[in-house]
Design a protein around this motif. Structure first.
Motif, short mmCIF file in Angstrom:
data_model
loop_
_atom_site.label_atom_id
_atom_site.label_comp_id
_atom_site.label_asym_id
_atom_site.label_seq_id
_atom_site.Cartn_x
_atom_site.Cartn_y
_atom_site.Cartn_z
N UNK A 106 -14.63 -19.65 -24.22
CA UNK A 106 -15.70 -19.70 -23.22
C UNK A 106 -15.81 -18.41 -22.40
N UNK A 107 -15.53 -17.28 -23.03
CA UNK A 107 -15.52 -16.01 -22.30
C UNK A 107 -16.91 -15.63 -21.79
N UNK A 108 -17.97 -16.04 -22.45
CA UNK A 108 -19.31 -15.71 -21.96
C UNK A 108 -19.61 -16.43 -20.65
N UNK A 109 -19.03 -17.60 -20.46
CA UNK A 109 -19.24 -18.36 -19.23
C UNK A 109 -18.26 -17.94 -18.14
N UNK A 110 -17.00 -17.74 -18.50
CA UNK A 110 -15.98 -17.43 -17.50
C UNK A 110 -15.96 -15.96 -17.12
N UNK A 111 -16.33 -15.09 -18.06
CA UNK A 111 -16.23 -13.66 -17.84
C UNK A 111 -14.84 -13.11 -18.00
N UNK A 112 -13.88 -13.97 -18.33
CA UNK A 112 -12.50 -13.54 -18.58
C UNK A 112 -12.34 -13.33 -20.08
N UNK A 113 -11.99 -12.12 -20.51
CA UNK A 113 -12.06 -11.80 -21.92
C UNK A 113 -10.83 -11.03 -22.40
N UNK A 114 -10.42 -11.37 -23.61
CA UNK A 114 -9.41 -10.63 -24.35
C UNK A 114 -10.00 -10.31 -25.71
N UNK A 115 -9.92 -9.05 -26.14
CA UNK A 115 -10.47 -8.64 -27.43
C UNK A 115 -9.51 -7.65 -28.06
N UNK A 116 -9.20 -7.85 -29.33
CA UNK A 116 -8.22 -6.97 -29.97
C UNK A 116 -8.23 -7.17 -31.48
N UNK A 117 -7.51 -6.28 -32.16
CA UNK A 117 -7.24 -6.51 -33.57
C UNK A 117 -6.37 -7.75 -33.68
N UNK A 118 -6.39 -8.46 -34.82
CA UNK A 118 -5.81 -9.81 -34.87
C UNK A 118 -4.37 -9.94 -34.40
N UNK A 119 -3.46 -9.10 -34.87
CA UNK A 119 -2.06 -9.28 -34.51
C UNK A 119 -1.76 -8.82 -33.09
N UNK A 120 -2.44 -7.80 -32.64
CA UNK A 120 -2.29 -7.38 -31.24
C UNK A 120 -2.86 -8.45 -30.32
N UNK A 121 -3.97 -9.07 -30.73
CA UNK A 121 -4.57 -10.14 -29.93
C UNK A 121 -3.57 -11.26 -29.68
N UNK A 122 -2.88 -11.66 -30.70
CA UNK A 122 -1.92 -12.77 -30.57
C UNK A 122 -0.87 -12.44 -29.51
N UNK A 123 -0.33 -11.22 -29.54
CA UNK A 123 0.68 -10.81 -28.58
C UNK A 123 0.09 -10.70 -27.17
N UNK A 124 -1.11 -10.14 -27.07
CA UNK A 124 -1.76 -10.00 -25.77
C UNK A 124 -2.02 -11.35 -25.13
N UNK A 125 -2.58 -12.27 -25.89
CA UNK A 125 -2.95 -13.57 -25.34
C UNK A 125 -1.72 -14.33 -24.86
N UNK A 126 -0.65 -14.23 -25.61
CA UNK A 126 0.58 -14.92 -25.21
C UNK A 126 1.06 -14.43 -23.85
#
Length: 264
Positions: free
Chosen positions: A235-255
């Motif tokens: 729901x990043x379009x509604x919340x405005x809180x966003x994480x974007x990355x290449x797939x494996x970096x994304x997993x580490x960032x989100x955690x």
């Protein structure tokens, strides 16, 4: 190339000419605060009007959401254009040549076409759903980095939403323990475009607006990356809180961000 994207490119290139001319003599440009630490100039409005006029010439019945002029149409139309005429206004008025035009087309609630145009470098990032992402008509892909260690990330300060500051500081601290470095360049649309092009490995920010991220989020997805909000709900379009990355970096960032967001 889809007709909608062709019109978006036509509008962005015309608007880019106006921005380049204005930037060459930026000192006389009047600016004012539209919110705390949030500037708008006469150029923002002129560029947005130019883009809207270009769209209206071909699609007079489409809905439009503009950062400066608000909602045109009921918002329930099948097609809606989402426009940021000058992402990086603060850079612009201070003579820093890092800003962009962002235009997205939402069809039945889904972002289907988008572009981010840097008129100074003349870099045009484009994407259509299912057709990949391009930079000046050449295919781009997110980086192939396998982990957060060594990654180059970008972020933006939550200057509009100071209530997020503690969570942002906690997230920054957590990510900096592992990543190589962090950038804060002041234009979220370009940060997302750079993730799509593999220049950055990831990007995160709190409290953005739909026009900040609509086109850039599509670029990242079509370049093989992942985009989500801090809670992993999409729901990043509604919340405005966003994480974007290449797939494996994304997993580490989100955690790391989920943990710090919850405890911050």
């Amino acid at each position: 190339m889809h007709a909608y994207l062709n019109i978006a490119i036509r509008a962005a290139r015309a608007a880019g000419q106006l921005l380049r001319r204005s930037f060459a003599d930026v000192a006389p440009i009047a600016s004012q605060l539209k919110g705390k630490n949030d500037y708008v100039t006469e150029i923002d409005r002129a560029v947005e009007n130019l883009i809207i006029d270009t769209i209206r010439q071909t699609y007079p019945d489409h809905a439009i959401m503009g950062e400066e002029s608000g909602q045109h149409g009921s918002g329930t139309e099948e097609v809606q254009w989402i426009i940021d005429p000058l992402d990086g206004t603060t850079n612009f008025i201070h003579g820093i040549p890092h800003f962009a035009i962002s235009i997205a087309v939402q069809i039945q609630g889904r972002i289907s076409h988008g572009l981010v145009y840097d008129p100074i470098k003349e870099e045009l990032f484009t994407a259509s759903r299912g057709a990949g992402a391009q930079l000046n008509n050449r295919r781009i892909r997110v980086s192939d980095r396998k982990r957060l260690e060594g990654a180059l990330l970008a972020t933006g300060f939550p200057f509009r939403r100071r209530e997020h500051m503690d969570a942002w500081i906690n997230g920054f601290r957590a990510l900096m323990q592992d990543c190589a470095d962090m950038r804060r360049a002041g234009a979220a649309a370009l940060d997302l475009a750079y993730v799509a092009a593999g220049r950055l490995d990831g990007f995160w920010e709190f409290g953005l607006q739909p026009w900040d991220i609509a086109a850039g989020s599509l670029l990242v997805k079509e370049a093989g990356g992942i985009v989500d909000d801090m809670d992993g709900t999409g729901k990043y379009m509604a919340s405005g809180d966003i994480v974007a990355a290449s797939p494996k970096v994304f997993k580490d960032m989100l955690k790391k961000l989920q943990h710090r967001h919850q405890t911050g």
